[in-house]
Scaffold this active site. Sequence first.
Site, short mmCIF file in Angstrom:
data_model
loop_
_atom_site.label_atom_id
_atom_site.label_comp_id
_atom_site.label_asym_id
_atom_site.label_seq_id
_atom_site.Cartn_x
_atom_site.Cartn_y
_atom_site.Cartn_z
N HIS A 137 -25.18 -10.09 20.81
CA HIS A 137 -25.09 -10.67 21.49
C HIS A 137 -24.59 -10.33 22.88
O HIS A 137 -23.15 -10.54 22.87
CB HIS A 137 -25.42 -12.26 21.95
N ASN B 282 -30.27 -6.42 30.19
CA ASN B 282 -30.32 -6.83 31.77
C ASN B 282 -28.99 -6.24 32.33
O ASN B 282 -27.97 -6.73 33.02
CB ASN B 282 -29.64 -8.85 32.36
N HIS C 41 -33.89 -16.17 25.81
CA HIS C 41 -33.22 -17.31 26.55
C HIS C 41 -33.86 -18.30 26.69
O HIS C 41 -34.49 -18.36 27.86
CB HIS C 41 -32.38 -16.08 27.79
N HIS D 61 -28.26 -18.14 22.38
CA HIS D 61 -27.28 -19.48 22.73
C HIS D 61 -27.70 -20.76 22.58
O HIS D 61 -27.47 -21.40 23.93
CB HIS D 61 -26.65 -18.59 23.61
N ASN E 81 -23.81 -19.33 31.05
CA ASN E 81 -25.57 -20.39 31.27
C ASN E 81 -25.81 -19.87 29.85
O ASN E 81 -26.13 -18.37 28.94
CB ASN E 81 -26.16 -19.11 31.88
N ASP F 249 -22.01 -13.74 22.97
CA ASP F 249 -22.79 -14.15 24.73
C ASP F 249 -21.35 -13.43 25.64
O ASP F 249 -21.37 -13.32 26.73
CB ASP F 249 -23.62 -14.84 25.14
O1 DOR Z 1 -23.57 -16.78 31.97
C1 DOR Z 1 -24.35 -16.02 31.10
N1 DOR Z 1 -24.67 -14.75 31.53
N2 DOR Z 1 -25.75 -15.81 30.30
C2 DOR Z 1 -26.79 -15.13 30.37
O2 DOR Z 1 -27.42 -15.64 29.77
C3 DOR Z 1 -26.61 -14.10 30.89
C4 DOR Z 1 -25.17 -13.44 31.23
C5 DOR Z 1 -24.50 -12.36 31.66
O3 DOR Z 1 -25.42 -11.65 32.14
O4 DOR Z 1 -24.06 -12.39 32.39
#
Ligand code: DOR
Length: 417
Positions: A50, A84, A168, A221, A267, A294
């Site tokens: 991740h 993303n 997610h 996560h 998140n 993450d």
């Molecule tokens: O804290 C986060 N940041 N959670 C996510 O699911 C996406 C990530 C991001 O791409 O910054």
Amino acid sequence: MVDITGERMADVLVAGGLVQAVGQSIDPPAGATVLDAAGCIVAPGLVDLHTHLRQPGREEAETVETGSRAAALGGYTAVVAMPNTEPALDSAAAVREVLELGMSVLCDVRVAGAITVGRLGKDLAPMGEMADLGVRLFTDDGDGVQDARLMRRAMEYASALGVTLAQHCEDKVLAAGGHMHEGEWSSRLGLPGQPAEAEELMVARDITLARLTGGRVHFLHLSTAGSVAMVRAAKAEGLAVTAEAAPHHFTLTDAAVASYETNFKVNPPLRTDADVAAVKAGLADGTIDAIATDHAPHAAEDKEVPFDQARPGMLGLETALALALTELDLPIAGVLALLSWNPARIAGIESAHGGPVAEGRPANLCVIDPAATWVVDAGALASRARNTPYAGRKLTGRVHHTLLRGEPVVIDGAATR
Ligand code: DOR
């Protein structure tokens, strides 16, 4: 040396990108580079399921190259890049671009493809053409797939392709407007929260859909005690589910948000002491298969703003191993299972990463000093971004060397290129 087969004392001879020999007192061939591993553990390289590498679209926060350097310094020999990006990695052309950027960097870069076109949750992305490029994980990470009917179809499609969906888990309607965990601290601080149930509703739904379709689901996560309990029960039932947890969800709680320091905004959000304890228990008993960073780099202008305006996310690659060694009460082999061979299996890359350190295997290795202590210095990180919540924290366990296909990409804690 510690790998999936156990622990032993040995020298390792590497040449031509492969482990050539493992044994007692190997004499180095003339001209060989000798890397000192006295007092250290030689292990298969770590694998991150991740990682946000931000390319294309947000190169001011990270690039494939800078992220790969952070990964190598953290002991990783492979990372899975999240889709993303801007635009999202939702087609073979987009995936190919990142794979090409990853060809010459400091770790192996694999790509997760998006489940839906543009990650918009409306139409299924062409997963087949991405699977043809070797993509094994698909996710709309950053968002959960909200539509249960579409998620069911995605599971059926993924099953036919032999790939895994990574979810997610966040019910958007229930989480809407929340900037932290909903609970005692959000009330005290006057910040809108998102309840644990926003995560748990989607975990419950996807376990139900996995039962319906026989599809494989990997939960990204996980952060709440309820989520961990549901995954434990689903595994006991024999469903094809796996799960990961991020270091911040076993090392930090929502109390940290009292500082209004935006590096604590993430998140899913930091949760309670009870959730942290449940995540640790899940890591210890195998309910949670992997630690995944993450790693979410953000440019200063996206973090140096009021808490409710800041983007969620924190850096992870350079601190994950040390946080696990410092904070988890697990034997070293248990920590490495969570960071190396389990995630390698989930990513479908176990033939190259996470396997035994044995003759003929690809030389993707890291050398760890488990006793070295160090203090996290945000300014010294290799990531292009600086958003670590751990600056100033003293940790135990440090990566000395990392070898990618036999090439020393980190020597004595410094990147070689
Ligand atoms: O804290 C986060 N940041 N959670 C996510 O699911 C996406 C990530 C991001 O791409 O910054």
